[in-house]
Scaffold this motif. Structure first.
Motif, short mmCIF file in Angstrom:
data_model
loop_
_atom_site.label_atom_id
_atom_site.label_comp_id
_atom_site.label_asym_id
_atom_site.label_seq_id
_atom_site.Cartn_x
_atom_site.Cartn_y
_atom_site.Cartn_z
N ARG A 133 55.39 -29.41 56.49
CA ARG A 133 56.53 -28.95 55.72
C ARG A 133 57.36 -30.15 55.31
NH1 ARG A 133 59.10 -25.17 60.19
NH2 ARG A 133 59.54 -27.29 60.77
N GLU A 178 60.43 -30.46 55.49
CA GLU A 178 61.47 -30.67 56.50
C GLU A 178 60.99 -31.57 57.64
OE1 GLU A 178 60.52 -27.60 55.41
OE2 GLU A 178 62.27 -26.30 55.20
N ASP A 179 59.67 -31.70 57.80
CA ASP A 179 59.11 -32.52 58.86
C ASP A 179 59.08 -34.01 58.51
OD1 ASP A 179 58.65 -30.20 60.36
OD2 ASP A 179 56.60 -29.99 59.58
N GLN A 222 64.61 -35.84 56.50
CA GLN A 222 65.64 -35.61 57.51
C GLN A 222 66.77 -36.63 57.40
OE1 GLN A 222 63.63 -35.46 61.31
NE2 GLN A 222 62.25 -33.85 60.60
N TYR A 245 68.71 -36.06 54.09
CA TYR A 245 69.49 -34.82 54.17
C TYR A 245 70.75 -35.05 55.00
CZ TYR A 245 70.62 -29.91 54.75
OH TYR A 245 71.28 -28.70 54.73
N CYS A 273 66.55 -35.22 48.35
CA CYS A 273 65.95 -34.17 49.17
C CYS A 273 65.25 -33.11 48.31
CB CYS A 273 67.03 -33.50 50.02
SG CYS A 273 67.94 -34.65 51.07
N ALA A 309 61.27 -32.06 48.30
CA ALA A 309 60.83 -30.68 48.58
C ALA A 309 59.98 -30.15 47.44
CB ALA A 309 62.04 -29.78 48.80
#
Length: 118
Positions: free
Chosen positions: A4, A6-7, A12, A15, A48, A52
């Motif tokens: 993902r 987010e990983d 991270q 963000y 970010c 994504a």
């Protein structure tokens, strides 16, 4: 590779910094809320958002993911310009500017590494 977006460590880190930038930007003068403050909020978040979006497109094309990583690199470099304005206009102090500058330099390097890896 992460499962993902987010990983991703770079996501991270970017963000977390975008949240910090957002909070500080809300304290800028009213005249800047529709200008510089808005610009730094958008540019910091676009790092970010592009990660994504590109991550989601990599199933179709690694080249497409790489293109979005380049957009993120551009936004990280753009942030270095905007925060220079912030410090020179007295909206942030030297310590904050140096911290953000260093963070955006590191984020750009991480993104360049991700681009090479993809």
């Amino acid at each position: 590779m992460a499962h993902r977006f987010e990983d991703l460590d770079v996501f991270q880190r970017a963000y977390k910094l975008s949240l910090e930038v957002h909070r500080v930007s809300l304290e800028m003068p009213a005249i800047e809320q529709g200008a510089l403050a808005d610009q730094i909020r958008r540019a910091s978040k676009s790092i970010c958002a592009n990660l994504a979006e590109g991550f989601g497109k990599q199933a179709q094309s690694k080249a497409e993911f790489k293109r979005f990583i380049l957009f993120s690199i551009g936004s990280a470099d753009e942030m270095r310009v905007w925060i220079r304005y912030c410090v020179d206009l007295g909206y942030i102090d030297q310590t904050t500017w140096q911290h953000w500058r260093d963070e955006y330099e590191d984020i750009a390097k991480m993104l360049q590494g991700l681009w090479r890896k993809v």
